[in-house]
Design an enzyme around this catalytic site. Structure first.
Site, PDB file in Angstrom:
ATOM      1  N   GLY A  69      30.703 -35.739  -2.905  1.00 32.74           N
ATOM      2  CA  GLY A  69      31.077 -34.808  -3.964  1.00 32.74           C
ATOM      3  C   GLY A  69      32.453 -35.141  -4.496  1.00 32.74           C
ATOM      4  O   GLY A  69      33.213 -35.889  -3.869  1.00 32.74           O
TER       5      GLY A  69
ATOM      6  N   GLN B  85      40.513 -33.694  -8.543  1.00 32.26           N
ATOM      7  CA  GLN B  85      40.764 -34.903  -7.749  1.00 32.26           C
ATOM      8  C   GLN B  85      40.998 -36.130  -8.632  1.00 32.26           C
ATOM      9  O   GLN B  85      41.522 -37.139  -8.163  1.00 32.26           O
ATOM     10  CB  GLN B  85      39.593 -35.186  -6.797  1.00 32.26           C
TER      11      GLN B  85
ATOM     12  N   CYS C 199      37.168 -36.033   2.927  1.00 32.23           N
ATOM     13  CA  CYS C 199      37.490 -35.800   1.523  1.00 32.23           C
ATOM     14  C   CYS C 199      38.006 -37.107   0.932  1.00 32.23           C
ATOM     15  O   CYS C 199      38.799 -37.801   1.579  1.00 32.23           O
ATOM     16  CB  CYS C 199      38.557 -34.710   1.427  1.00 32.23           C
ATOM     17  N   LEU C 200      37.572 -37.421  -0.273  1.00 26.40           N
ATOM     18  CA  LEU C 200      38.014 -38.670  -0.906  1.00 26.40           C
ATOM     19  C   LEU C 200      39.520 -38.645  -1.182  1.00 26.40           C
ATOM     20  O   LEU C 200      40.120 -39.702  -1.376  1.00 26.40           O
ATOM     21  CB  LEU C 200      37.236 -38.916  -2.206  1.00 26.40           C
TER      22      LEU C 200
ATOM     23  N   HIS D 109      33.231 -26.856  -0.095  1.00 28.95           N
ATOM     24  CA  HIS D 109      34.339 -27.820  -0.048  1.00 28.95           C
ATOM     25  C   HIS D 109      34.764 -28.200  -1.466  1.00 28.95           C
ATOM     26  O   HIS D 109      35.962 -28.187  -1.787  1.00 28.95           O
ATOM     27  CB  HIS D 109      33.903 -29.062   0.744  1.00 28.95           C
ATOM     28  N   GLU D 110      33.785 -28.530  -2.322  1.00 28.50           N
ATOM     29  CA  GLU D 110      34.122 -28.968  -3.685  1.00 28.50           C
ATOM     30  C   GLU D 110      34.746 -27.828  -4.481  1.00 28.50           C
ATOM     31  O   GLU D 110      35.719 -28.039  -5.214  1.00 28.50           O
ATOM     32  CB  GLU D 110      32.887 -29.522  -4.400  1.00 28.50           C
TER      33      GLU D 110
ATOM     34  N   HIS E  48      38.433 -27.127  -4.030  1.00 30.77           N
ATOM     35  CA  HIS E  48      39.365 -27.969  -4.787  1.00 30.77           C
ATOM     36  C   HIS E  48      39.805 -27.270  -6.083  1.00 30.77           C
ATOM     37  O   HIS E  48      40.902 -27.514  -6.576  1.00 30.77           O
ATOM     38  CB  HIS E  48      38.704 -29.301  -5.155  1.00 30.77           C
TER      39      HIS E  48
END
Ligand code: NI
Length: 175
Positions: free
Chosen positions: A47, A52, A100-101, A142-143, A146
């Site tokens: 995701g 981000q 997480c990226l 999670h997404e 952000h």
């Protein structure tokens, strides 16, 4: 399309409250979504949220495809979710390892409600209204975190359950 730079934890842009998307069908949003997909796929992520890539808008994408190497892994439908709202349907929390990226190479154990409903629209303004459990519910939460400037380490109860993936999950013989 272009792979965009993914901001890493420490960048203050990741801590901002994102703004609602006015026109989900605009050319700018379409371009953003195309770039986000390319960026997520290049990074092998499940995701990605617009903040981000430095865009402070309430838009996330996520997708977990069936992988023959991991037949047990839960799949998550490929989704563009704009202006999302999450309703917790069951306060029962489950712990799961997240990455997480924006925090490459690390994993943390995070407790989240296991059963949610999420709503929003896609890039054609089609309404999205789904119930999700398990890994699907975790990815969505999670997404969407952000969008409120929350990164998963902020939710780790015991900081000892946070570390580098290759250390945490090293086979015992190598320890
Ligand atoms: Ni993330």
């Amino acid at each position: 399309m272009a792979v965009r730079e993914i901001l890493r934890m420490g960048n203050p842009l990741l801590l901002q409250q994102a703004a609602a998307v006015d026109d989900p069908t605009s050319a700018e949003i379409r371009q953003l979504i195309a770039d986000m997909y390319e960026t997520m796929e290049a990074a092998n992520g499940a995701g990605l949220a617009a903040p981000q890539v430095g865009v402070p808008l309430r838009l996330v994408i996520f997708a977990v495809e069936a992988n023959p190497r991991y037949p047990e892994a839960e799949t998550v439908p490929s989704t563009v979710l704009i202006n999302p709202e999450i309703e917790v349907l069951d306060e029962t929390r489950e712990a799961g390892w997240e990455g997480c990226l924006s925090i490459p190479g690390m994993r943390g154990l995070v407790e989240r409600p296991n059963h949610i409903r999420y709503r929003g629209v896609d890039q054609d303004r089609n309404p999205i209204d789904r119930e999700a459990t398990g890994f699907h519910a975790r990815v969505v939460q999670h997404e969407c975190d952000h969008l409120d400037g929350i990164l998963y380490p902020f939710r780790i109860r015991d900081p000892r359950n946070f570390g580098f993936e290759d250390e945490l999950f090293k086979p015992a013989a190598e320890n």
